[in-house]
Design a protein around this motif. Structure first.
Motif, PDB file in Angstrom:
ATOM      1  N   ALA A   1      -3.093  28.321 -14.985  1.00  0.00           N
ATOM      2  CA  ALA A   1      -1.928  27.702 -14.350  1.00  0.00           C
ATOM      3  C   ALA A   1      -1.101  28.744 -13.597  1.00  0.00           C
ATOM      4  N   THR A   2      -0.947  29.923 -14.196  1.00  0.00           N
ATOM      5  CA  THR A   2      -0.205  30.998 -13.529  1.00  0.00           C
ATOM      6  C   THR A   2      -0.918  31.431 -12.252  1.00  0.00           C
ATOM      7  N   TRP A   3      -2.243  31.610 -12.351  1.00  0.00           N
ATOM      8  CA  TRP A   3      -3.016  31.958 -11.150  1.00  0.00           C
ATOM      9  C   TRP A   3      -2.818  30.916 -10.059  1.00  0.00           C
ATOM     10  N   ALA A   4      -2.920  29.644 -10.426  1.00  0.00           N
ATOM     11  CA  ALA A   4      -2.863  28.566  -9.435  1.00  0.00           C
ATOM     12  C   ALA A   4      -1.512  28.516  -8.743  1.00  0.00           C
ATOM     13  N   THR A   5      -0.437  28.569  -9.507  1.00  0.00           N
ATOM     14  CA  THR A   5       0.884  28.459  -8.886  1.00  0.00           C
ATOM     15  C   THR A   5       1.193  29.685  -8.022  1.00  0.00           C
ATOM     16  N   THR A   6       0.719  30.854  -8.457  1.00  0.00           N
ATOM     17  CA  THR A   6       0.934  32.051  -7.657  1.00  0.00           C
ATOM     18  C   THR A   6       0.142  31.981  -6.356  1.00  0.00           C
ATOM     19  N   ALA A   7      -1.114  31.530  -6.431  1.00  0.00           N
ATOM     20  CA  ALA A   7      -1.938  31.401  -5.224  1.00  0.00           C
ATOM     21  C   ALA A   7      -1.318  30.420  -4.241  1.00  0.00           C
ATOM     22  N   LEU A   8      -0.800  29.312  -4.746  1.00  0.00           N
ATOM     23  CA  LEU A   8      -0.178  28.333  -3.858  1.00  0.00           C
ATOM     24  C   LEU A   8       1.081  28.905  -3.214  1.00  0.00           C
ATOM     25  N   ARG A   9       1.811  29.696  -3.968  1.00  0.00           N
ATOM     26  CA  ARG A   9       2.999  30.330  -3.394  1.00  0.00           C
ATOM     27  C   ARG A   9       2.602  31.315  -2.296  1.00  0.00           C
ATOM     28  N   ALA A  10       1.524  32.073  -2.546  1.00  0.00           N
ATOM     29  CA  ALA A  10       1.073  33.061  -1.559  1.00  0.00           C
ATOM     30  C   ALA A  10       0.540  32.389  -0.300  1.00  0.00           C
ATOM     31  N   GLY A  11      -0.189  31.306  -0.463  1.00  0.00           N
ATOM     32  CA  GLY A  11      -0.782  30.626   0.691  1.00  0.00           C
ATOM     33  C   GLY A  11       0.186  29.745   1.437  1.00  0.00           C
ATOM     34  N   GLY A  12       1.200  29.263   0.734  1.00  0.00           N
ATOM     35  CA  GLY A  12       2.196  28.411   1.372  1.00  0.00           C
ATOM     36  C   GLY A  12       1.588  27.150   1.961  1.00  0.00           C
ATOM     37  N   PRO A  13       2.123  26.668   3.069  1.00  0.00           N
ATOM     38  CA  PRO A  13       1.650  25.402   3.643  1.00  0.00           C
ATOM     39  C   PRO A  13       0.226  25.458   4.172  1.00  0.00           C
ATOM     40  N   ALA A  14      -0.364  26.657   4.254  1.00  0.00           N
ATOM     41  CA  ALA A  14      -1.753  26.740   4.699  1.00  0.00           C
ATOM     42  C   ALA A  14      -2.713  26.168   3.670  1.00  0.00           C
ATOM     43  N   LEU A  15      -2.281  26.068   2.416  1.00  0.00           N
ATOM     44  CA  LEU A  15      -3.170  25.617   1.349  1.00  0.00           C
ATOM     45  C   LEU A  15      -2.980  24.139   1.037  1.00  0.00           C
ATOM     46  N   GLU A  16      -4.120  23.459   0.859  1.00  0.00           N
ATOM     47  CA  GLU A  16      -4.103  22.070   0.400  1.00  0.00           C
ATOM     48  C   GLU A  16      -3.922  22.005  -1.110  1.00  0.00           C
ATOM     49  N   GLY A  17      -4.518  22.978  -1.817  1.00  0.00           N
ATOM     50  CA  GLY A  17      -4.472  22.977  -3.274  1.00  0.00           C
ATOM     51  C   GLY A  17      -5.343  24.088  -3.825  1.00  0.00           C
ATOM     52  N   VAL A  18      -5.927  23.850  -4.997  1.00  0.00           N
ATOM     53  CA  VAL A  18      -6.763  24.857  -5.648  1.00  0.00           C
ATOM     54  C   VAL A  18      -8.123  24.265  -5.977  1.00  0.00           C
ATOM     55  N   GLN A  19      -9.122  25.133  -6.047  1.00  0.00           N
ATOM     56  CA  GLN A  19     -10.484  24.761  -6.406  1.00  0.00           C
ATOM     57  C   GLN A  19     -10.924  25.647  -7.569  1.00  0.00           C
ATOM     58  N   LEU A  20     -11.162  25.037  -8.729  1.00  0.00           N
ATOM     59  CA  LEU A  20     -11.538  25.786  -9.923  1.00  0.00           C
ATOM     60  C   LEU A  20     -13.051  25.868 -10.066  1.00  0.00           C
ATOM     61  N   ASP A  21     -13.509  27.024 -10.470  1.00  0.00           N
ATOM     62  CA  ASP A  21     -14.921  27.237 -10.785  1.00  0.00           C
ATOM     63  C   ASP A  21     -14.984  27.918 -12.150  1.00  0.00           C
ATOM     64  N   VAL A  22     -14.746  27.139 -13.182  1.00  0.00           N
ATOM     65  CA  VAL A  22     -14.717  27.637 -14.555  1.00  0.00           C
ATOM     66  C   VAL A  22     -15.928  27.061 -15.281  1.00  0.00           C
ATOM     67  N   GLU A  23     -16.736  27.922 -15.903  1.00  0.00           N
ATOM     68  CA  GLU A  23     -18.063  27.516 -16.350  1.00  0.00           C
ATOM     69  C   GLU A  23     -18.303  27.837 -17.833  1.00  0.00           C
ATOM     70  N   PRO A  24     -17.866  26.964 -18.732  1.00  0.00           N
ATOM     71  CA  PRO A  24     -18.125  27.226 -20.155  1.00  0.00           C
ATOM     72  C   PRO A  24     -19.610  27.248 -20.497  1.00  0.00           C
ATOM     73  N   TRP A  25     -20.428  26.561 -19.710  1.00  0.00           N
ATOM     74  CA  TRP A  25     -21.870  26.517 -19.959  1.00  0.00           C
ATOM     75  C   TRP A  25     -22.557  27.856 -19.696  1.00  0.00           C
ATOM     76  N   ALA A  26     -21.858  28.760 -19.028  1.00  0.00           N
ATOM     77  CA  ALA A  26     -22.414  30.087 -18.788  1.00  0.00           C
ATOM     78  C   ALA A  26     -22.155  31.044 -19.948  1.00  0.00           C
ATOM     79  N   LEU A  27     -21.395  30.603 -20.951  1.00  0.00           N
ATOM     80  CA  LEU A  27     -21.054  31.445 -22.090  1.00  0.00           C
ATOM     81  C   LEU A  27     -21.982  31.160 -23.271  1.00  0.00           C
ATOM     82  N   PRO A  28     -22.183  32.141 -24.144  1.00  0.00           N
ATOM     83  CA  PRO A  28     -23.159  31.991 -25.233  1.00  0.00           C
ATOM     84  C   PRO A  28     -22.899  30.806 -26.155  1.00  0.00           C
ATOM     85  N   GLY A  29     -21.637  30.447 -26.382  1.00  0.00           N
ATOM     86  CA  GLY A  29     -21.354  29.397 -27.347  1.00  0.00           C
ATOM     87  C   GLY A  29     -21.687  27.997 -26.887  1.00  0.00           C
ATOM     88  N   TRP A  30     -21.961  27.809 -25.591  1.00  0.00           N
ATOM     89  CA  TRP A  30     -22.202  26.460 -25.079  1.00  0.00           C
ATOM     90  C   TRP A  30     -23.397  25.797 -25.753  1.00  0.00           C
TER      91      TRP A  30
END
Length: 273
Positions: A93-122
Motif C-alpha cells: 500500500a505504501t509503494w502504491a500510494t507513493t508511486a501514484l504521488r510520483a506519477g501524478g495525473p500521468a498514472l491511471e493506477g497501479v498494476q501488481l505482479d505478486v506471485e505467491p506460487w513462486a515461493l516454496p510454501g505454495w
C-alpha cells in the motif's frame, strides 16, 4: 489497431552508480520509451515503479517516463511486485500510494505482479498463499485514492485453484477485488491444447463474466528467464509474435488484447538492441 496493445516495462535508464535502484537500460529513457510506445501503437503500458518512487534519480526518471508515455495517449499504470509484500501487505500500500504521488495525473493506477506460487510454501499450502495474495489486493485497494485503477497479473491456471474462503476459483476472488487483469498465458503459439488461446480462454471468460477489463500476456524473454523455450517467442522472432498475437485477438474478438512481456526483451526481438 494491432493485436498487441500493451506491454510491461521493467527497466529504467538510470545508471546503477547514480542510484542503487538503477537498471542502466538506455532505451528506457523517457523520450525513447515514449517513442517506442507510439511506434508500436500501444494503448496501455505497465511501467515499473521503484520503492520510494518520489525520491532520487530513479524517482525522477519514473515521473518523467510516466508523463512521456502518457503523452503518447497510452494509459500508464505503476508496475510493482515484491514477494515481501505477501507477509507485509502494508508495504504494498505504501509503494502504491507513493508511486501514484510520483506519477501524478500521468498514472491511471497501479498494476501488481505478486506471485505467491513462486515461493516454496505454495505447493504445500496453496490456500495460505492465496489468502496472502488477496490480503495484498485488499490492502492496496483500501489505500488507493478514489478513481485509481487497481490491476493485477494473474496466471491462466488460477481458474483451477479454489478460492480459499469463498465459492469459485482463486481467479474469481481476484476479479472481485480488481479493476483490470492481465491473464498470463505464456506459450509460443496461439492454437492447440497448449496454445495461448486455449490456456487463456477460461480466465478470459471469467473476466468477461465479472465485467473486468482484461488482456492476455505473452513472453519474449530468453528461455532461461521464461522457464523453457515453449513459453516464449524468443526463438520464434518478431514476425511469429505478431502472427500469433493476431490469432489470439481474432479468437477473442478483441483487437489490441495482447500484452507483451517486456520492453527490453521485445526490443531485442525486434532487432533494435
Amino acid at each position: 489497431m494491432t493485436a498487441i496493445g500493451a506491454m510491461w516495462a521493467w527497466d529504467n535508464a538510470v545508471p546503477p552508480d547514480q542510484d542503487a535502484r538503477g537498471r542502466g537500460y538506455a532505451p528506457a529513457a523517457p523520450d525513447l520509451l515514449a517513442a517506442f510506445c507510439a511506434t508500436r501503437g500501444l494503448d496501455r503500458v505497465h511501467l515499473a515503479a521503484p520503492w520510494a518512487a518520489d525520491e532520487g534519480p530513479v524517482g525522477e526518471w519514473f515521473t518523467r517516463a510516466a508523463r512521456a508515455v502518457a503523452g503518447t495517449g497510452a494509459a500508464v499504470s505503476a508496475l510493482g511486485g515484491d514477494p515481501g509484500w505477501l507477509d507485509r501487505p502494508a508495504l504494498a500500500a505504501t509503494w502504491a500510494t507513493t508511486a501514484l504521488r510520483a506519477g501524478g495525473p500521468a498514472l491511471e493506477g497501479v498494476q501488481l505482479d505478486v506471485e505467491p506460487w513462486a515461493l516454496p510454501g505454495w505447493a504445500q499450502d496453496p490456500a495460505a498463499g492465496a489468502r496472502r495474495l488477496l490480503g495484498v489486493l485488499d490492502e492496496v485497494r483500501a489505500a488507493l485514492p478514489a478513481g485509481a485503477v487497481l490491476g493485477t497479473d494473474a496466471p491462466w491456471w488460477l481458474t483451477t485453484v479454489p478460492a480459499p474462503d469463498d465459492a469459485g476459483s482463486l481467479l474469481d476472488a481476484v476479479l472481485a477485488r480488481v479493476d483490470r487483469v492481465v491473464v498470463v498465458a505464456f506459450a509460443d503459439h496461439a492454437g492447440g491444447p497448449d496454445g495461448i488461446v486455449e490456456l487463456a480462454a477460461p480466465a478470459v471468460e471469467a473476466a468477461r463474466a465479472a465485467d473486468v477489463p482484461w488482456s492476455v500476456g505473452v513472453e519474449t524473454d530468453t528461455p532461461q528467464v521464461a522457464g523453457g523455450a515453449q513459453f516464449t517467442f524468443f526463438d520464434e522472432g518478431a514476425h511469429a509474435l505478431e502472427r500469433e498475437a493476431a490469432l489470439v485477438a481474432d479468437a477473442f474478438a478483441a483487437p489490441g488484447c495482447v500484452c507483451v512481456e517486456h520492453h527490453r526483451a521485445w526490443r531485442r526481438l525486434l532487432g533494435l538492441d
